[in-house]
Enzyme design. Sequence first.
Site, PDB file in Angstrom:
ATOM      1  N   HIS A 199      15.405  11.445  -3.895  1.00 31.29           N
ATOM      2  CA  HIS A 199      14.622  10.406  -4.570  1.00 31.29           C
ATOM      3  C   HIS A 199      13.207  10.275  -4.024  1.00 31.29           C
ATOM      4  CE1 HIS A 199      16.092   7.684  -1.249  1.00 31.29           C
ATOM      5  NE2 HIS A 199      14.900   7.165  -1.406  1.00 31.29           N
ATOM      6  N   GLY A 211      10.153   3.616   2.966  1.00 30.57           N
ATOM      7  CA  GLY A 211       9.356   4.645   3.614  1.00 30.57           C
ATOM      8  C   GLY A 211      10.145   5.447   4.627  1.00 30.57           C
ATOM      9  N   ASN A 212      11.261   4.875   5.125  1.00 34.21           N
ATOM     10  CA  ASN A 212      12.143   5.608   6.032  1.00 34.21           C
ATOM     11  C   ASN A 212      12.984   6.656   5.309  1.00 34.21           C
ATOM     12  OD1 ASN A 212      12.317   2.876   8.132  1.00 34.21           O
ATOM     13  ND2 ASN A 212      12.261   4.938   9.014  1.00 34.21           N
ATOM     14  N   SER A 213      13.021   6.595   3.981  1.00 35.53           N
ATOM     15  CA  SER A 213      13.838   7.537   3.221  1.00 35.53           C
ATOM     16  C   SER A 213      13.516   8.971   3.593  1.00 35.53           C
ATOM     17  CB  SER A 213      13.593   7.356   1.722  1.00 35.53           C
ATOM     18  OG  SER A 213      14.243   6.235   1.243  1.00 35.53           O
ATOM     19  N   GLY A 264      40.020  19.402  -8.306  1.00 33.19           N
ATOM     20  CA  GLY A 264      40.562  19.340  -9.656  1.00 33.19           C
ATOM     21  C   GLY A 264      41.464  18.164  -9.922  1.00 33.19           C
ATOM     22  N   VAL A 265      41.149  16.986  -9.351  1.00 35.77           N
ATOM     23  CA  VAL A 265      41.925  15.783  -9.642  1.00 35.77           C
ATOM     24  C   VAL A 265      40.971  14.614  -9.839  1.00 35.77           C
ATOM     25  CG1 VAL A 265      43.971  16.491  -8.349  1.00 35.77           C
ATOM     26  CG2 VAL A 265      42.175  15.182  -7.185  1.00 35.77           C
ATOM     27  N   ASP A 301      21.707  13.173  -2.934  1.00 35.63           N
ATOM     28  CA  ASP A 301      20.382  12.615  -2.658  1.00 35.63           C
ATOM     29  C   ASP A 301      19.670  13.412  -1.565  1.00 35.63           C
ATOM     30  OD1 ASP A 301      18.227  10.946  -3.081  1.00 35.63           O
ATOM     31  OD2 ASP A 301      18.873   9.474  -1.592  1.00 35.63           O
TER      32      ASP A 301
END
Length: 510
Positions: free
Chosen positions: A132, A252-254, A310-311, A162
């Site tokens: 993001h 801003g820490n992202s 696959g569940v 992300d």
Amino acid sequence: MKKIGITLLTAFFGGAVAIGGYKLIENNNTEKMSIEDKQKVYFTNNPVSVSSAGDVDFVQAAAAVTPAVVHIQTTYGGSSRQQRGGGGVDPFEDMFRDFFGGPRGNTQRAPAMASGSGVIVSDDGYIVTNNHVVEDASKIEVILPDNRSFQAKVIGRDPNTDLALLKVNATKLPVVKLGNSDNVQVGEWVLAVGYPLTLNTTVTAGIVSAKGRAIGILGQPEQEDYYGNRNQPRVNSAIESFIQTDAAINRGNSGGALVNTRGELVGINAAIASQTGYYAGYGFAIPVNLAKKIMDDFIKYGAVRRGFVGVTFQELNSSIAKELGVSEISGLYVNTVVEGSGAAAAGIKKGDVITKVDGARIMSSSDLQERVARLRPGDKVQLSFNRDGKERTVSVTLKGEDDVKIAGNNNSSAEELYNQLGASFAPVSTAQKQRYKINSGVVVTEARDGGLFSNFGIEKGTIITSINNKPINKVDDIDNALSASSNNMIRINGISADGSRIMMSFPVAQ
């Protein structure tokens, strides 16, 4: 004495061969090397020494990490992004504004800049950050703590985790050493390093508050508020198994670093939980072991190669177990098994309760999802499950998304699906649209016992704004939206009777 001399000579020769081998690889084939191999080369030549976890002294760890945590500035064209959250210009704020409880807008704006953080993971210019932070950016600038600046290109982005991997044209860059997030312990000290609130390099300290947190913010088109029941079936491909920390993290820490006191990267900071949008003691980071796999996929294949068990399933607790009539109160109750999947081949059936993955106890969906997300199609995973009071263990070979066929996909007509909802609807009023700042919606006027809405806690008075990502403006829109169901699942976005946002996904009968 002669034996000692021979031993020393052998050790010296072995070390020289190892270093020489790394040098040869470094010189001849660095571009396709994994991030971990690049790090081995780097730290063989650049050993570091920092304090142990037993010392409450973060000076050495901070000194080792801060040179390699970068400031990312992104530019967006006026037509490529919409203003949200009252004019915030930070992608961290933009993506998670609703999660924080802020207002929303939908107006065009002139070309704008946004800000985030990133971590250099190889000395030839690979940088990991959040998806993001760079999504939809027309220009990405990376600024190092020593004020050097580079234009970056995107090697790959993965909204499901992300995560994004960038590359700058540079060499001999400082690097943060990769740690092992599996070894992270609740209660241990960690540091968060990044560029919050337009400040330069900032280091904060806290402890690991929890592991394996799923907070419901990935894999949804609008990233709306998460107030739903966490015991609903997990249906999208989003992988949430966050490390929770109380180290101060803000906008801003992202994309910045979460490191242990040895200066090793254990997580990529991604989100906070707050009613104001600012630090409130709850930060979340993506485990580095998951990030390693995603980065290597980008380098080797150009895209993430994800294997599937696959569940479809839902988490168990005492109340859900009672409703389903099973004795286990933890684990994952299997709702459906995908035809042609590894789970089907291994004999897993609807009604089984998956209890362990590779011998580790499953307490939540994230325990399974994060471990499987580190693997690729063709890899094997050991699953233990309970059936009829007996525990069994099978080896499941993961398959790619294109290799499986959803059992009964699109077999149910819109009318049948509508009946399964067990609800009646009325158009939402103009006053309600204005109050909740929505453009579409219908109100649930009845939720009948035994219907899906009643079973999953969608009550009378709830406003349904979209079904399967299609806006609902009138009752007739529901059939069209239900026709877009895939994988025998229905996705509901709306507003509950108390005004909180809800996002739910649940299976329908085949």
